[in-house]
Design an enzyme around this catalytic site. Structure first.
Site, mmCIF file in Angstrom:
data_model
loop_
_atom_site.group_PDB
_atom_site.id
_atom_site.type_symbol
_atom_site.label_atom_id
_atom_site.label_comp_id
_atom_site.label_asym_id
_atom_site.label_seq_id
_atom_site.Cartn_x
_atom_site.Cartn_y
_atom_site.Cartn_z
ATOM 1 C CB CYS A 125 -20.602 2.248 -16.931
ATOM 2 S SG CYS A 125 -22.401 2.405 -16.623
ATOM 3 C CD GLU A 133 -2.904 -0.817 -0.220
ATOM 4 O OE1 GLU A 133 -3.029 0.276 -0.666
ATOM 5 O OE2 GLU A 133 -3.770 -1.592 -0.514
ATOM 6 C CB CYS A 139 -15.095 3.191 -11.816
ATOM 7 S SG CYS A 139 -16.264 4.746 -11.611
ATOM 8 C CB CYS A 158 -22.293 6.066 -15.783
ATOM 9 S SG CYS A 158 -22.232 6.703 -14.284
#
Length: 481
Positions: free
Chosen positions: A284, A124, A277, A287
Site C-alpha cells: 500500500c 508456531e 504490510c 499508506c
C-alpha cells in the site's frame, strides 16, 4: 477482491484513519485535531508551516495514553474486510487446515482439535525465528517422524535435536519435547490460553495461537507482523518493545478478534503483516503511516573467540582396516543442558581472549583441556601424528559473534581407545567417540558441521595428497647420443 488500499479505505470511512494528503491539501497542524476543530494558535504553531516542505505529510504522534480504543464500526469493518481478504488470498501451508466450525452450514468441517493443537504448536515454535519456506521442509519431516503428540513424547532429546538441527534456538526443541511429555502424562491437551501458558515453553503468543486456531477461543495473538499492522492503523510511534506499548498492543488486538472465527482472524492479521504490510516494502504505497513501528536499536553483539580442536584418534585394528591399517574416530563433547546450543555435540573447544589467539597459546590451552578431561597428555601417553591449523570460521548467533580458530589434531593412544574409557569419572562432561560415517549422520549444529567439513576439505586438498611421481624413460643404448 479486497485490496490492501481498500482495507485502509474502509477504516477511513469509519472515521479513524486519515487518507494521504495531496500536495494541494493543507497538512494537519500540530494544534489541530483530525476532526478539524482548531485551538488558539501559538507562535510555535504559526511558525511551524514555514519549516515544513510542501510535500510533507503531518502525522499526529500520540503517546500510548492518548491512543483510543477501536470503535464498534471500526471493529466490524476491520473484521469483515480482513476475513474476506484472507479467504481469497491465504497461503497454502502444510500446517493449515480449516478451523473447527468452518465450511458451509450443511457441511461443517470436523477436525480433531487436539491433533490440530499439536500441529499448530509445532509450526508456531518453528516459525518464531525462521522464514516460512525454510520451516516447511522441517515441519513435514517432523510430522512424518512424530505425527502425534504421543509419538513425540516417546522421542529422545538426541532425536529431537537431530531433527531440529539448523533451525537454531535448540532450547525451543527441548521445551517442545518436555511439554509433549507433560501433556501426555496429564492425559489431556490444555484447551484454553491460560492453561496452555502453564506448559513449559509456551508463552502468551503461542498459547493464543493454539487456543484460537485449534479450540476456537476468542483470544488475541501479537507477533511482529501483528505489531506492524496495529501500530500503522493507530499511528503508534512508541517503542513496540516497551512494557506499556506491549500492553496497549495486546489490548487493541483483543478488541478486534472476531468472535465467530477467532483462529482465522488471528491468522489473517499475521498473514497481512507477513505479506502486504511488510516492514520494508509495503504494497500500500499510499499508506500515510509506513514509518511505524519505530525501529529499536539492536544490542551490540558480543564477540567471542574459541580454539577448536578436531581430535581424530587413530587406533590399529586387525579386523577393520583402512588404507593406512588404522581405524579413525572423532572425539565429541556434549554441551551443557542449559544455555547456548544446549545438549548438542561439538568438538573440544576453549573460549579465549582475543589477545591470546596465537597458535602457541591456543595449542597450550587445548592440551590442558585434553589432559584435564580425558587424561590425554600430548607427547606422553599419546603420539601426535598430525597437528595443523585448518583455518578460521565466524559463526553468527543473534547476540554472539563467535570466531573459531580450527585445528586438526590426529593422535594415536598408547593403550588404544580403552585408554579413554579407563577413567570412570565423567561427572564434569559427557563425551563419546564416533567414526566418520556416524558423524556425517548426526544432527550437529550448522557451526559444528562447518568445522567438520573444513577439516575434511583440508585433509583432501593438503595433508594426504601425495605428489605424483612420473617414471623416467630408460635411454636405449641403440639411440644416438
Amino acid at each position: 477482491m479486497i485490496t490492501f488500499s481498500s482495507f485502509f479505505h474502509l477504516l477511513h470511512l469509519a472515521g479513524r484513519i486519515p487518507l494521504p494528503i495531496s500536495k494541494s491539501s493543507e497538512p494537519i497542524k500540530a494544534n489541530q485535531s483530525l476532526t478539524g476543530n482548531k485551538k488558539q494558535p501559538t507562535r510555535r504553531s504559526m511558525a511551524a508551516p514555514k519549516r515544513r516542505k510542501s510535500t510533507a505529510i503531518a502525522i499526529l504522534n500520540a503517546t500510548t495514553d492518548d491512543i483510543e480504543d477501536f470503535s464498534k464500526s471500526e471493529t466490524l469493518a476491520i473484521r469483515s474486510s480482513l476475513l474476506r481478504w484472507y479467504d481469497e488470498n491465504s497461503r497454502d501451508l502444510p500446517w493449515r487446515t480449516p478451523a473447527v466450525g468452518a465450511g458451509s452450514l450443511l457441511t461443517p468441517v470436523k477436525v480433531d482439535e487436539e491433533q490440530r493443537a499439536y500441529v499448530v504448536w509445532v509450526s508456531e515454535v518453528m516459525l518464531q525465528q525462521t522464514r516460512v519456506p525454510t520451516v516447511m521442509g522441517y515441519f513435514n519431516r517432523w510430522m512424518e517422524k512424530w505425527p502425534t503428540i504421543r509419538d513425540l513424547s516417546s522421542a529422545s532429546l538426541e532425536e529431537v535435536n537431530e531433527m531440529w538441527a539448523g533451525l537454531g534456538y535448540y532450547r525451543r526443541a527441548r521445551f517442545l519435547l518436555e511439554g509433549a511429555k507433560s501433556i501426555v502424562d496429564e492425559g489431556k491437551f490444555p484447551r484454553s490460553a491460560s492453561e496452555l501458558r502453564c506448559v513449559k515453553g509456551i508463552g502468551d503468543y503461542t498459547a493464543g495461537a493454539i487456543a484460537s486456531i485449534a479450540f476456537n477461543e476468542v483470544v488475541p495473538v501479537v507477533d511482529g507482523n501483528v505489531v506492524r499492522v496495529i501500530t500503522r492503523l493507530r499511528a503508534i510511534s512508541a517503542n513496540p518493545k516497551e512494557a506499556g506499548t506491549v500492553k496497549l498492543l495486546w489490548k487493541l488486538t483483543r478488541q478486534l478478534v472476531d468472535p465467530s472465527r477467532p483462529g482465522d482472524f488471528n491468522q489473517a492479521l499475521m498473514e497481512l503483516g507477513a505479506t502486504l504490510c511488510s516492514s520494508t516494502n509495503p504494497s500500500c504505497s499510499k499508506c500515510p503511516v509506513t514509518d511505524y513501528p519505530t525501529k529499536v536499536a539492536k544490542n551490540k553483539q558480543r564477540h567471542d573467540f574459541a580454539a577448536v580442536s578436531v581430535v581424530e584418534i587413530a587406533e590399529f585394528d586387525e579386523q577393520i582396516l583402512n588404507d593406512n591399517g588404522q581405524k579413525h574416530v572423532f572425539l565429541l563433547v556434549k554441551r551443557p543442558e542449559n544455555g547456548l546450543l544446549a545438549g548438542l555435540w561439538e568438538f573440544p573447544s576453549v573460549i579465549m581472549d582475543e589477545g591470546s589467539m596465537n597458535q602457541s597459546t591456543r595449542r597450550k590451552e587445548i592440551d590442558k583441556y585434553l589432559k584435564k578431561f580425558f587424561k590425554l597428555d600430548v607427547g606422553e601417553n599419546c603420539k601426535v601424528m598430525l597437528r595443523q591449523d585448518v583455518g578460521e570460521y565466524i559463526h553468527v548467533f543473534s547476540h554472539i559473534r563467535l570466531q573459531m580458530y580450527v585445528e586438526l589434531l590426529v593422535l594415536t593412544l598408547k593403550e588404544g581407545l580403552t585408554q579413554l574409557n579407563s577413567d570412570e569419572d565423567r561427572s564434569e562432561i559427557t563425551w563419546k567417540c564416533v567414526d566418520g560415517s556416524s558423524i556425517r549422520k548426526m544432527g550437529l549444529s550448522s557451526g559444528v558441521r562447518k568445522v567438520y567439513n573444513m577439516t575434511q576439505d583440508f585433509k583432501e586438498q593438503r595433508v594426504f595428497q601425495k605428489p605424483r611421481k612420473v617414471p623416467r624413460k630408460k635411454r636405449s643404448n641403440n639411440l644416438p647420443e
